[in-house]
Structures are given as structure tokens and as C-alpha cells.
Write an enzyme that holds these catalytic residues in place. Structure first.
Site: not given
Length: 485
Positions: A32, A440
Site C-alpha cells: 500500500c 526577465d
């Protein structure tokens, strides 16, 4: 120490640990993920595994309640520092071992056969061949559960050479035949028509419309179509060509991927690339916690969640796009990219949906394409051709599974490629998590409070955002809604 941490996470059913480890219960033979809703097993009956592949190798079968084989990214950060293994895995997931040997895979990533096998054993607990078999079975199970393809088509789409081989490997992994799984899972009724439907589960919150709004102004005419509800594009792989459409299914916390192609074997590759494109496998718990603490970045988050990183479907296409976008607007760069696709004139079939009538040229095709007359300066044309040659001869590798410093060194060495382009391609073209285009305009504008900060000051500020500066960049763009390319 690690086992104690895993034990606590398992007992607490901590969802943040899903994908970081798996546990098997010896009395049931089932494995699991940590958040499994099943009753908590006694510690003496539990075994812990770094990867899903280790659990499968030891004979454990996936739980039908928490579905670790379907809804957990089964590499998800478990590999620490092993760039070569990640690169090899990406090739395996793309079907490289369908028609190549493990020795050829090792050669492809630049190591010996023996060294590659040892790396896989150390990082994944299984050999490359076993990983490939398990991966094919895992992907086949996803198709069986979510797709309306026939069992025969699914076998071949998953890379199996015959139905017999498919049945044998699948039953060994899951304890049931493909037909039994399809019947028990209540899968869609089989249909024909050359299309494949896949559901790609994604952790919530997932703002699909935010990603679409980012992609829409950047859609290349003829190659991509973005609406308020969907993303579509054409594609070509080594074996196939076609198009796909991505939509959201909020009811199942997933996106739906519809693929039409002329060779079903491409479905695994398209599936993996779309997962990366929409950033479905990132664990945001640490990222959100770190960036939300910053008063500036928190303004670019929605309900405490950073934007997902929209990664290009095709890295080379994005290199072209980034070079086109140097010092111009999003709209202008998008127009130029559409002109390149139009001039290459790689047409799709006439029955493709409206707006999908071109394939973007690949690196070989672009190397022979005359780029004059589309609005590019001679300098920009020269930069593009330099980049094309570097990709063709292997000087620049377009794989996310390399150190950023190595990519920066190789790409920035090309004439016409500056720091902004390197970081932007690494971030959105390759999906690297810790890139930061400090020059940028959108970043600068979002950080400007009174006086414009210097690049040195911006880089110093960004140090606090490591190792998730790509997501910090997205937050800044979201504040500014800037014109990054």
C-alpha cells in the site's frame, strides 16, 4: 531512523508521504501507500520499500483500496542524485526497451551495462529489465481501468509482443488476468475508432483553467488549440503521429487524455509527457510551505498554492520558442513560431479537428528549413541554426535528467544564448525546478517596489527560494501578468 519515520507516517496515514515509500503487509501479501484507508497493520507484519518496484519484486501485490499502482507516481523523488537512472527510466517509460537491449540503453545514457544495473539495484531495488516489465504491466492496468480500448490493443499499446506474454506478466504482477481486472474494476465498454482515453489522477487543488490561461496566448497556430476547457495539439514520435486533447474531470480529480494516433504503441510516451506537461507529479507540500512564507511570492499564490509549472510537450520546440522570444512579446514570439510551422508545411490528415493542421518541424527538418521572409533578423536566424546544430550533434542535451549546471554550461556556450534563455528553457522546456531568469521583465516588475532592483539584488533575494526558484518565478509572473515569452 528512516523506518521509524515511515512507521509514524503509515500509522498516521500521512498523505504527504505517498510516493516517498510503500509498505507491504506480510500476512496478506498486499502493499500500500502510506495513506491507505485500510486498518493499520501491526508493525511486526510490515515491510517498507523505497519504490513500488521493490514491492512487486518481492511478490507483494497492489492494494485495491489505495491503488498504489494507479494513483501514485511510482518514482516521485525516491531517486536521489541519480540523474543517469532518471534518464534511463524516462527512456524505458517511453518504450526504448521495446526494440533495444539493456546494453544499448546503458550506452545511450553513457555508462556500462554493469554500472547501469548496479545503479538500478541501488536506487529502485530492481534491474532495468524487471522495471520495464513492471512498468508495462502498470501502464496496461491503467489502460484496462480507464480506457475503452480492447484487451488486445492494450497489450500492444503497453509494449508486449504477444497476448500470451501480456497475460503471463500481468497475472504475475497483480494475481489476476487482464480480463478479470477489467471486469472487476467496472472499466469502460470496449469501443473502436482509433482513440484512447486515459484518466490522469492529480492531487488537489488543481487549477486546470489557470494552466490553460497560461498556455492560450502561447498556442502555435496549426499545432495547438487552447480553449477555456481544453488543450489540444498534434504530435509525432519515433513510431507514430496523431493528436491529443486534454480536458478536466473534476468529479474524479483527474484530467482526461484523449489520444488519436496511427500506432497505439505511442500512448505510453504521450501519457508520460502529458503528466509532466501539466505538472501532475510534483509534491507541493514543501514548496507551498516555503514560498507562502515570503510576503511578495504569497501574492502570486492562490489559496496558498503556487501555480503549477507548465512544461513544454516537446523540448526542442520550446528551444525554438525561447530563442524567438528573446526581447520580444509573447504575441510576437507566438506569431513567429506559427510562421515556422507554416513554412515547414508538415501537414496533418484532413480529418483532424479544426485548427490542428500542422506538425511542428523536428530538429532535422528545421536544420534544412530556409527561415528568411518570416520576420526573423539574420542574427536570430543564426542563433537558431547554432542551437539546431548543437542539439543534432549532442553538444546540448534536452533531457531534464541532467544537472542544471551541466545544461547551463553547454547551452550558454552557444553564440546568441544568454542567461535568460538558458534558465527559461531549463524551466519550461525541461521542467527543472530550481531555475530563475533574473533578468526577465516580468520578474523585475513584480519585484520593483519604488526603485528598480539590480540583477545582483534579485539573485540575492532568490537564494531564499531555493530549491524551488522555478515556482517562485511563476508566482512573480502571476503577480505581474507579465509578457514573458
Amino acid at each position: 531512523m528512516m523506518q521509524h519515520e515511515y512507521s509514524q507516517a503509515r500509522i498516521a496515514k500521512d498523505r504527504n508521504y505517498d510516493g516517498r515509500f510503500f509498505f507491504g503487509v506480510k500476512t496478506t501479501g498486499i502493499f500500500c501507500r502510506p495513506s491507505c484507508p485500510s486498518p493499520v497493520a501491526k508493525e511486526e507484519n510490515v515491510r517498507y520499500f523505497k519504490t513500488l518496484f521493490e514491492a512487486l519484486k518481492e511478490g507483494f501485490r497492489p492494494c485495491y483500496r489505495c491503488r498504489p499502482d494507479l494513483e501514485t507516481d511510482y518514482t516521485n523523488g525516491n531517486i536521489r542524485g541519480a540523474f543517469l537512472v532518471k534518464e534511463a527510466l524516462e527512456k524505458i517509460y517511453g518504450g526504448f526497451l521495446y526494440d533495444h537491449s539493456i546494453g544499448e540503453l546503458a550506452e545511450e545514457v553513457g555508462v556500462s551495462d554493469r554500472h547501469l544495473r548496479q545503479l538500478f539495484q541501488d536506487n529502485l531495488g530492481a534491474q532495468p529489465g524487471a522495471v520495464a516489465r513492471y512498468h508495462k504491466a502498470l501502464f496496461a492496468k491503467k489502460l484496462l481501468v480507464y480506457s475503452d480500448q480492447s484487451v488486445t490493443d492494450i497489450a500492444y499499446a503497453s509494449g508486449f509482443g504477444s497476448i500470451r506474454q501480456f497475460n503471463e506478466v500481468f497475472k504475475k504482477a497483480f494475481g489476476k488476468t487482464p480480463t478479470q481486472v477489467r471486469r472487476e474494476e467496472g472499466a469502460p465498454e470496449e469501443k473502436t475508432g482509433g482513440r484512447t482515453l486515459l484518466k490522469l489522477p492529480c492531487r488537489q487543488p488543481f487549477d486546470f483553467k489557470q494552466t490553460l490561461s497560461f498556455l492560450a496566448p502561447r498556442a502555435i497556430a496549426g499545432v495547438e488549440v487552447v480553449t477555456s476547457e481544453s488543450y489540444s495539439r498534434t504530435f509525432r514520435t519515433g513510431t507514430a503521429r496523431g493528436y491529443f486533447t486534454v480536458t478536466e474531470d473534476p468529479g474524479t480529480s483527474s484530467i482526461e487524455l484523449h489520444i488519436r494516433c496511427d500506432d497505439i504503441r505511442c500512448c505510453m510516451e504521450i501519457h508520460n509527457r502529458v503528466r509532466r506537461m501539466f505538472d501532475l507529479d510534483t509534491d507541493f507540500s514543501r514548496i507551498n510551505h516555503l514560498l507562502a512564507a515570503d510576503t511578495i511570492l504569497s501574492r502570486g499564490m492562490k489559496n496558498g498554492h503556487v501555480p503549477r509549472l507548465p512544461v513544454a510537450f516537446e523540448p526542442f520546440e520550446f528551444v525554438v520558442r525561447a530563442i524567438l522570444g528573446q526581447q520580444i512579446t509573447v504575441k510576437a514570439a507566438t506569431t513567429l513560431a506559427g510562421r515556422i510551422a507554416d513554412k515547414a508545411d508538415r501537414r496533418t490528415d484532413p480529418d483532424y479537428p479544426e485548427g490542428l493542421n500542422r506538425y511542428f518541424p523536428d530538429v532535422e527538418e528545421l536544420s534544412h528549413l530556409d527561415l528568411s521572409g518570416i520576420g526573423l533578423t539574420q542574427t536570430r536566424q543564426a542563433t537558431l541554426q547554432t542551437a539546431v546544430r548543437a542539439v543534432l550533434d549532442g553538444t546540448v542535451k534536452l533531457t531534464p535528467n541532467q544537472p542544471f549546471d551541466a545544461f547551463h554550461r553547454d547551452f550558454s556556450a552557444l553564440k546568441g544564448i544568454g542567461d535568460w534563455t538558458v534558465h527559461y528553457v531549463a524551466m519550461r522546456g525541461l521542467g527543472m525546478k530550481d531555475c530563475f531568469p533574473a533578468t526577465d521583465l516580468g520578474v523585475i516588475k513584480a519585484l520593483t517596489q519604488g526603485n528598480k532592483p539590480s540583477t545582483k539584488t534579485i539573485l540575492a533575494m532568490a537564494e531564499a527560494w531555493r530549491p524551488y526558484r522555478s515556482y517562485a518565478t511563476l508566482c512573480l509572473w502571476h503577480i505581474d501578468k507579465g509578457e514573458e515569452a
